[in-house]
Design a protein around this motif. Structure first.
Motif: not given
Ligand code: PHE
Length: 365
Positions: A32, A92-94, A115, A117-118, A165, A217, A242, A244
């Protein structure tokens, strides 16, 4: 006061514009942080080659937080107080964005998460932005895909109780799936770092779901897939962004083949923005860019364009500029920042096919 003078002196004399990044570049979510940083580097090098920003070269300070929320918080402190960055890109990680955001907000330095998303992340304050969609949308995308496209009625959920997340995405998925008429036959939990999921999978198997929703993840998801198959569970797994990482298939092997997840972009997108990015990233780093690399790139370019159009590195001016971003043609889609400082944009559903993530469909907000 002396510190302040020194800090101001540094910023003034500097012939550089310094931006910050914090991410997990080691540990269970190392890809990530590395992909995000590399996406940012690519954007920065392209801009520097083309003359830089406001006549200055851009410089990146990037810190590894090893996947730890407390390290994430400290990284943002350092970026702001020691490196004097004009803006922060990450995490990356919320859970780690939620740890870093209050610091950026406190010092009123703009932070853009590429990235996370929370929904709670950008609610930390008016200096916190994101260039991705949020989990209420992502949960709905996968619930509708399972119910309408795959005709599944019975779902099991296996989520990470330590991840904002994972807990959030599971909740939003369940909400839509049950509203559509689907049933949740099991709702099991694990904790990041777990390696044995047999007890949860035994319970899930006994309830005979048609699929298992695993919004985690890649490291844990890969192990869960393997152990599910070892226990004779044959139904597909489904999840969110997560998943990806190219490590997902390395860890999950044949067990993850055929499973589905939602994501921010697909390498199959024919738009020139996407294909040029893939070509340039591959030439620079020798690997195919994942969605984190693409999101990191988009976040950086949005920041540079905003600084350019506001013609200022004043944090308040950058903040106000970011709030105005509309119809930005990004690698991860067309990005508009809404009044909650979130991006309104589409998601894609992908299927794991061997080593590739095959495009299945695009879902618009
Ligand atoms: N969206 C994930 C989060 O908020 C993070 C993530 C985004 C992981 C894109 C992989 C790809 O924790």
């Amino acid at each position: 006061f002396l510190m302040l003078l020194i800090a101001m002196g540094c910023q003034d004399k500097s012939d550089k514009i310094v931006i910050g990044n914090f991410g997990s570049m080691t540990g269970a979510e190392a890809t990530f942080g590395i992909s995000t940083r590399d996406g940012i580097i690519l954007a920065m090098e392209e801009w520097n080659k083309a003359g830089g920003l406001l006549g200055k070269q851009i410089e990146l300070k990037a810190y590894d937080n090893q996947g730890k929320p407390e390290e994430a918080r400290l990284s943002v402190e350092k970026l702001i107080n020691i490196d004097n960055v004009v803006a922060v890109l990450g995490e990356v990680a919320s859970t780690r964005s939620l740890a870093g955001a209050p610091v950026a907000q406190q010092y009123k330095v703009p932070m853009i998460t590429p990235s996370s998303t929370n929904p709670l992340v950008t609610q930390k304050g008016d200096y916190i932005f994101r260039v991705c969609f949020i989990d209420p949308f992502q949960g709905e995308v996968m619930a509708k895909f399972a119910f309408n496209s795959l005709k599944f009625k019975k779902a099991a959920v296996l989520r990470d109780s330590k991840s904002d997340y994972s807990m959030g995405l599971a909740t939003y998925f369940i909400k839509t799936f049950t509203a559509l008429g689907g049933q949740i036959v099991a709702d099991e939990k694990y904790v990041s770092g777990d390696v044995d999921f047999k007890a949860q999978l035994t319970n899930i198997k006994s309830q005979q779901p048609e699929f298992i929703f695993v919004p985690g993840y890649y490291t844990e998801v890969g192990l869960i897939a393997r152990q599910a198959r070892e226990q004779g569970i044959k139904v597909p797994l489904m999840g969110g962004d997560g998943w990806d990482s190219e490590k997902l298939v390395e860890i999950g092997g044949e067990a993850i083949n055929g499973s589905y997840f939602s994501n921010h972009y697909t390498v199959e997108d024919p738009r020139p923005e996407v294909q040029n990015f893939i070509k340039n990233y591959q030439a620079r780093f020798g690997s195919k860019p994942d969605a984190l690399a693409a999101s990191g790139y988009d976040a950086a370019v949005i920041l540079f364009q905003t600084i350019k159009s506001t013609n200022s590195i004043d944090p308040k001016a950058i903040r106000d500029g970011l709030a105005q971003v509309k119809n930005f043609q990004g690698v991860t889609g067309i990005i508009s920042i809404n009044e909650k400082r979130d991006a309104t944009k589409s998601a894609v559903v992908l299927q794991v096919q061997g080593k590739n993530f095959k495009f299945v469909e695009t879902v618009n907000p």
